[in-house]
Design a protein around this motif. Structure first.
Motif, mmCIF file in Angstrom:
data_model
loop_
_atom_site.group_PDB
_atom_site.id
_atom_site.type_symbol
_atom_site.label_atom_id
_atom_site.label_comp_id
_atom_site.label_asym_id
_atom_site.label_seq_id
_atom_site.Cartn_x
_atom_site.Cartn_y
_atom_site.Cartn_z
ATOM 1 N N GLU A 236 0.854 -1.182 0.000
ATOM 2 C CA GLU A 236 0.000 0.000 0.000
ATOM 3 C C GLU A 236 0.892 1.234 0.000
ATOM 4 O O GLU A 236 1.688 1.449 0.908
ATOM 5 N N VAL A 237 0.793 2.033 -1.055
ATOM 6 C CA VAL A 237 1.541 3.285 -1.162
ATOM 7 C C VAL A 237 0.723 4.401 -0.515
ATOM 8 O O VAL A 237 1.234 5.194 0.265
ATOM 9 N N LEU A 238 -0.541 4.448 -0.863
ATOM 10 C CA LEU A 238 -1.548 5.352 -0.308
ATOM 11 C C LEU A 238 -2.833 4.540 -0.184
ATOM 12 O O LEU A 238 -2.944 3.480 -0.812
ATOM 13 N N PRO A 239 -3.818 5.003 0.559
ATOM 14 C CA PRO A 239 -5.052 4.212 0.642
ATOM 15 C C PRO A 239 -5.673 3.897 -0.722
ATOM 16 O O PRO A 239 -6.257 2.840 -0.903
ATOM 17 N N GLN A 240 -5.517 4.763 -1.704
ATOM 18 C CA GLN A 240 -6.095 4.529 -3.024
ATOM 19 C C GLN A 240 -5.076 4.057 -4.060
ATOM 20 O O GLN A 240 -5.414 3.892 -5.228
ATOM 21 N N LEU A 241 -3.817 3.823 -3.640
ATOM 22 C CA LEU A 241 -2.761 3.408 -4.568
ATOM 23 C C LEU A 241 -1.996 2.233 -3.983
ATOM 24 O O LEU A 241 -1.458 2.325 -2.871
ATOM 25 N N HIS A 242 -1.946 1.132 -4.743
ATOM 26 C CA HIS A 242 -1.201 -0.056 -4.329
ATOM 27 C C HIS A 242 -0.188 -0.429 -5.401
ATOM 28 O O HIS A 242 -0.450 -0.266 -6.594
ATOM 29 N N MET A 243 0.948 -0.942 -4.944
ATOM 30 C CA MET A 243 1.987 -1.417 -5.854
ATOM 31 C C MET A 243 1.980 -2.939 -5.842
ATOM 32 O O MET A 243 1.930 -3.557 -4.783
ATOM 33 N N ALA B 131 3.842 -2.962 -10.954
ATOM 34 C CA ALA B 131 2.669 -2.312 -11.531
ATOM 35 C C ALA B 131 1.948 -1.629 -10.379
ATOM 36 O O ALA B 131 2.236 -1.901 -9.206
ATOM 37 N N TYR B 132 1.027 -0.749 -10.708
ATOM 38 C CA TYR B 132 0.304 -0.010 -9.681
ATOM 39 C C TYR B 132 -1.188 -0.069 -9.973
ATOM 40 O O TYR B 132 -1.596 -0.076 -11.130
ATOM 41 N N LEU B 133 -1.970 -0.069 -8.914
ATOM 42 C CA LEU B 133 -3.420 -0.013 -9.035
ATOM 43 C C LEU B 133 -3.893 1.260 -8.356
ATOM 44 O O LEU B 133 -3.656 1.462 -7.162
ATOM 45 N N GLY C 120 -12.701 6.375 -6.917
ATOM 46 C CA GLY C 120 -14.129 6.095 -6.756
ATOM 47 C C GLY C 120 -14.383 4.629 -7.020
ATOM 48 O O GLY C 120 -13.800 3.760 -6.393
ATOM 49 N N THR C 121 -15.240 4.347 -7.997
ATOM 50 C CA THR C 121 -15.556 2.959 -8.322
ATOM 51 C C THR C 121 -14.698 2.405 -9.451
ATOM 52 O O THR C 121 -14.749 1.213 -9.729
ATOM 53 N N GLU C 122 -13.912 3.262 -10.111
ATOM 54 C CA GLU C 122 -13.073 2.809 -11.218
ATOM 55 C C GLU C 122 -11.681 2.463 -10.732
ATOM 56 O O GLU C 122 -11.149 3.062 -9.794
ATOM 57 N N LEU C 123 -11.068 1.498 -11.429
ATOM 58 C CA LEU C 123 -9.695 1.118 -11.152
ATOM 59 C C LEU C 123 -8.861 1.358 -12.398
ATOM 60 O O LEU C 123 -9.300 1.064 -13.519
ATOM 61 N N THR C 124 -7.661 1.888 -12.187
ATOM 62 C CA THR C 124 -6.699 2.061 -13.267
ATOM 63 C C THR C 124 -5.462 1.262 -12.913
ATOM 64 O O THR C 124 -4.897 1.426 -11.825
ATOM 65 N N LEU C 125 -5.054 0.405 -13.826
ATOM 66 C CA LEU C 125 -3.828 -0.360 -13.665
ATOM 67 C C LEU C 125 -2.731 0.369 -14.421
ATOM 68 O O LEU C 125 -2.895 0.676 -15.608
#
Length: 136
Positions: free
Chosen positions: A5-12, A20-22, A26-31
């Motif tokens: 977990e990099v930030l609550p809304q960003l994971h590596m 890669a990062y997620l 909101g409800t959308e995810l960007t890889l």
């Protein structure tokens, strides 16, 4: 693969080679990048492990045309309907129309580069247009 977990809304997603990062918006995810050709199941499992649905991946942004960055992109896009965005200068490499050039390396970089070449070759991604991304 490690999940960080990099930030609550960003994971590596940290792979043996590369990452890669997620991004959750909101409800959308960007890889951001997609690992090598074998990474799709691990990415999907990690997304589920975060309590999220991989079908919510709406876009996959490829940062550059190395096989450890775009290898699983097409498989994930096919499974979940995600749009793939890559830069117009990388698109011919990702489509398999051009070879990526050999880098100019310092002596200490050579072993790192050679290690990166152990990642399986990614299949071309037909239809890559890269029209959605521009350099500013």
């Amino acid at each position: 693969m490690d999940l960080v977990e990099v930030l609550p809304q960003l994971h590596m997603f940290r792979f043996p080679i590369g990452q890669a990062y997620l991004w959750r918006d909101g409800t959308e995810l960007t890889l951001i990048d997609a690992g090598d050709i074998n990474a799709a199941p691990a990415i999907e499992n990690a997304v589920r492990g975060l309590g999220l649905d991989p079908a919510r991946i709406s876009r996959i942004v490829i940062t550059h045309g190395h096989r450890d960055h775009y290898g699983a992109a097409q498989e994930l896009a096919d499974r979940h309907g995600a749009e793939i965005l890559d830069h117009r200068l990388d698109a011919p490499v990702i489509r398999g129309e051009e070879e990526i050039g050999d880098p100019v390396l310092l002596d200490w970089e050579v072993p790192l580069y050679e290690h990166g070449l152990t990642v399986p070759v990614a299949p071309p991604r037909p239809g890559s247009t890269a029209s959605s991304v521009t350099v500013r």
